[in-house]
Design a protein around this motif. Structure first.
Motif, PDB file in Angstrom:
ATOM      1  N   ASP A   1      18.355   4.226  -2.954  1.00  0.00           N
ATOM      2  CA  ASP A   1      17.252   5.093  -3.344  1.00  0.00           C
ATOM      3  C   ASP A   1      17.657   6.334  -3.952  1.00  0.00           C
ATOM      4  N   ASN A   2      16.721   6.957  -4.386  1.00  0.00           N
ATOM      5  CA  ASN A   2      17.021   8.199  -5.098  1.00  0.00           C
ATOM      6  C   ASN A   2      16.229   9.363  -4.038  1.00  0.00           C
ATOM      7  N   GLY A   3      16.175   9.018  -2.656  1.00  0.00           N
ATOM      8  CA  GLY A   3      15.365  10.242  -2.259  1.00  0.00           C
ATOM      9  C   GLY A   3      16.319  11.199  -1.742  1.00  0.00           C
TER      10      GLY A   3
ATOM     11  N   GLU B   1      25.776   5.345   3.092  1.00  0.00           N
ATOM     12  CA  GLU B   1      26.646   6.129   2.087  1.00  0.00           C
ATOM     13  C   GLU B   1      25.526   6.937   1.445  1.00  0.00           C
ATOM     14  N   SER B   2      25.659   8.317   1.212  1.00  0.00           N
ATOM     15  CA  SER B   2      24.633   9.319   0.856  1.00  0.00           C
ATOM     16  C   SER B   2      25.208  10.480   0.383  1.00  0.00           C
ATOM     17  N   VAL B   3      24.373  10.938  -0.702  1.00  0.00           N
ATOM     18  CA  VAL B   3      24.563  12.216  -1.418  1.00  0.00           C
ATOM     19  C   VAL B   3      23.262  13.170  -1.231  1.00  0.00           C
ATOM     20  N   PRO B   4      23.167  14.124  -0.334  1.00  0.00           N
ATOM     21  CA  PRO B   4      22.075  14.745   0.030  1.00  0.00           C
ATOM     22  C   PRO B   4      21.392  15.246  -1.257  1.00  0.00           C
ATOM     23  N   GLU B   5      19.992  15.345  -1.205  1.00  0.00           N
ATOM     24  CA  GLU B   5      19.118  15.620  -2.368  1.00  0.00           C
ATOM     25  C   GLU B   5      19.306  14.628  -3.619  1.00  0.00           C
ATOM     26  N   GLU B   6      19.989  13.719  -3.472  1.00  0.00           N
ATOM     27  CA  GLU B   6      20.343  12.695  -4.702  1.00  0.00           C
ATOM     28  C   GLU B   6      19.864  11.218  -4.146  1.00  0.00           C
ATOM     29  N   LYS B   7      20.871  10.768  -3.464  1.00  0.00           N
ATOM     30  CA  LYS B   7      20.383   9.182  -3.218  1.00  0.00           C
ATOM     31  C   LYS B   7      21.151   8.723  -1.875  1.00  0.00           C
ATOM     32  N   THR B   8      20.533   7.648  -1.306  1.00  0.00           N
ATOM     33  CA  THR B   8      21.333   7.045  -0.143  1.00  0.00           C
ATOM     34  C   THR B   8      21.128   5.510  -0.554  1.00  0.00           C
ATOM     35  N   THR B   9      22.461   4.924   0.010  1.00  0.00           N
ATOM     36  CA  THR B   9      22.471   3.740   0.013  1.00  0.00           C
ATOM     37  C   THR B   9      22.756   3.061   1.388  1.00  0.00           C
TER      38      THR B   9
ATOM     39  N   ASP C   1       0.932  -1.193  -0.086  1.00  0.00           N
ATOM     40  CA  ASP C   1       0.065   0.145   0.098  1.00  0.00           C
ATOM     41  C   ASP C   1       0.844   1.085  -0.012  1.00  0.00           C
ATOM     42  N   ASP C   2       1.838   1.324   0.614  1.00  0.00           N
ATOM     43  CA  ASP C   2       2.542   2.584   0.836  1.00  0.00           C
ATOM     44  C   ASP C   2       3.659   2.534  -0.569  1.00  0.00           C
ATOM     45  N   ILE C   3       3.893   1.541  -0.969  1.00  0.00           N
ATOM     46  CA  ILE C   3       4.782   1.544  -2.469  1.00  0.00           C
ATOM     47  C   ILE C   3       3.851   2.290  -3.329  1.00  0.00           C
ATOM     48  N   ARG C   4       2.610   1.594  -3.524  1.00  0.00           N
ATOM     49  CA  ARG C   4       1.646   2.248  -4.446  1.00  0.00           C
ATOM     50  C   ARG C   4       1.304   3.531  -4.219  1.00  0.00           C
ATOM     51  N   ASP C   5       1.019   4.001  -3.078  1.00  0.00           N
ATOM     52  CA  ASP C   5       0.896   5.624  -2.678  1.00  0.00           C
ATOM     53  C   ASP C   5       1.945   6.262  -3.138  1.00  0.00           C
ATOM     54  N   ALA C   6       2.988   5.557  -2.881  1.00  0.00           N
ATOM     55  CA  ALA C   6       4.278   6.545  -3.327  1.00  0.00           C
ATOM     56  C   ALA C   6       4.790   6.595  -4.797  1.00  0.00           C
ATOM     57  N   ASN C   7       4.122   5.612  -5.581  1.00  0.00           N
ATOM     58  CA  ASN C   7       4.179   5.357  -6.889  1.00  0.00           C
ATOM     59  C   ASN C   7       5.624   4.926  -7.091  1.00  0.00           C
TER      60      ASN C   7
ATOM     61  N   GLY D   1      12.087  11.849  -2.296  1.00  0.00           N
ATOM     62  CA  GLY D   1      12.134  13.169  -2.612  1.00  0.00           C
ATOM     63  C   GLY D   1      11.166  13.680  -3.760  1.00  0.00           C
ATOM     64  N   GLN D   2      11.296  14.628  -4.441  1.00  0.00           N
ATOM     65  CA  GLN D   2      10.336  15.116  -5.488  1.00  0.00           C
ATOM     66  C   GLN D   2      10.154  14.133  -6.727  1.00  0.00           C
ATOM     67  N   GLU D   3      11.194  13.574  -7.194  1.00  0.00           N
ATOM     68  CA  GLU D   3      11.281  12.850  -8.186  1.00  0.00           C
ATOM     69  C   GLU D   3      10.601  11.501  -7.890  1.00  0.00           C
ATOM     70  N   LYS D   4      10.254  10.805  -8.955  1.00  0.00           N
ATOM     71  CA  LYS D   4       9.551   9.449  -8.980  1.00  0.00           C
ATOM     72  C   LYS D   4      10.647   8.353  -8.225  1.00  0.00           C
TER      73      LYS D   4
END
Length: 164
Positions: free
Chosen positions: A99-101, A149-157, A36-42, A76-79
């Motif tokens: 993820d690209n969050g 490991e992360s790049v703010p506004e780009e991705k997190t692993t 449900d959460d995955i679908r809501d977040a597309n 984030g704002q992107e898909k």
């Protein structure tokens, strides 16, 4: 919160013995539980073939749930795109959930794994600050480690290892 503390304290005392666990099956179960959460977040979630390893299936499922749920919550704002992979590295299975969050600043890397520590940069996201602390405790019970490991506004692993 009390239930979360009980869960946290029981990770080592009430864990099941390690048996062969199909991580692909566990990953699929986690996706289903969060559907449900995955679908809501597309969200678009992909994975490479995940291995079978010796573990406590309930606890490894919990790690996948926590990491996937964080990715969905802190998008984030992107898909939202999440990719899960695993490689064999020096006698360990090394999992990666990318993820690209919104990302995490490096100064917060250690803090996020401490019980009740929330970054608070998305106040609309509910939570107790237990999820990553639980994940860390579970991974350590299995003889592995977890880090980010992360790049703010780009991705997190988020990475975690489990001995092969």
């Amino acid at each position: 919160m009390i239930q979360g503390l009980l869960t946290y304290s029981r990770i080592t005392t009430r864990g099941k013995s390690f048996e062969p666990v199909d991580c692909q099956e566990i990953f699929n179960d986690a996706i289903e539980e969060l559907s449900d959460d995955i679908r809501d977040a597309n969200a678009e979630i992909t994975s490479e073939k995940l291995p079978t390893l010796k573990a406590d299936d309930r606890q490894i499922t919990r790690v996948f749930l926590e990491l996937l749920e964080n990715a969905v919550s802190y998008r984030g704002q992107e898909k939202l795109k999440i990719h899960v992979s695993c490689t064999r590295n020096n006698g360990d299975w090394q999992f990666a959930i990318e993820d690209n969050g919104v990302g995490i600043e490096q100064r917060h890397y250690d803090r996020i794994f401490i019980i009740f520590q929330r970054l608070g940069f998305k106040p609309e996201v509910e939570g107790t600050g237990l999820g990553l602390a639980l994940s860390k405790r579970i991974v350590e019970r299995h003889g592995g480690r977890i880090w980010v490991e992360s790049v703010p506004e780009e991705k997190t692993t988020f990475f975690f290892t489990i001995p092969a």
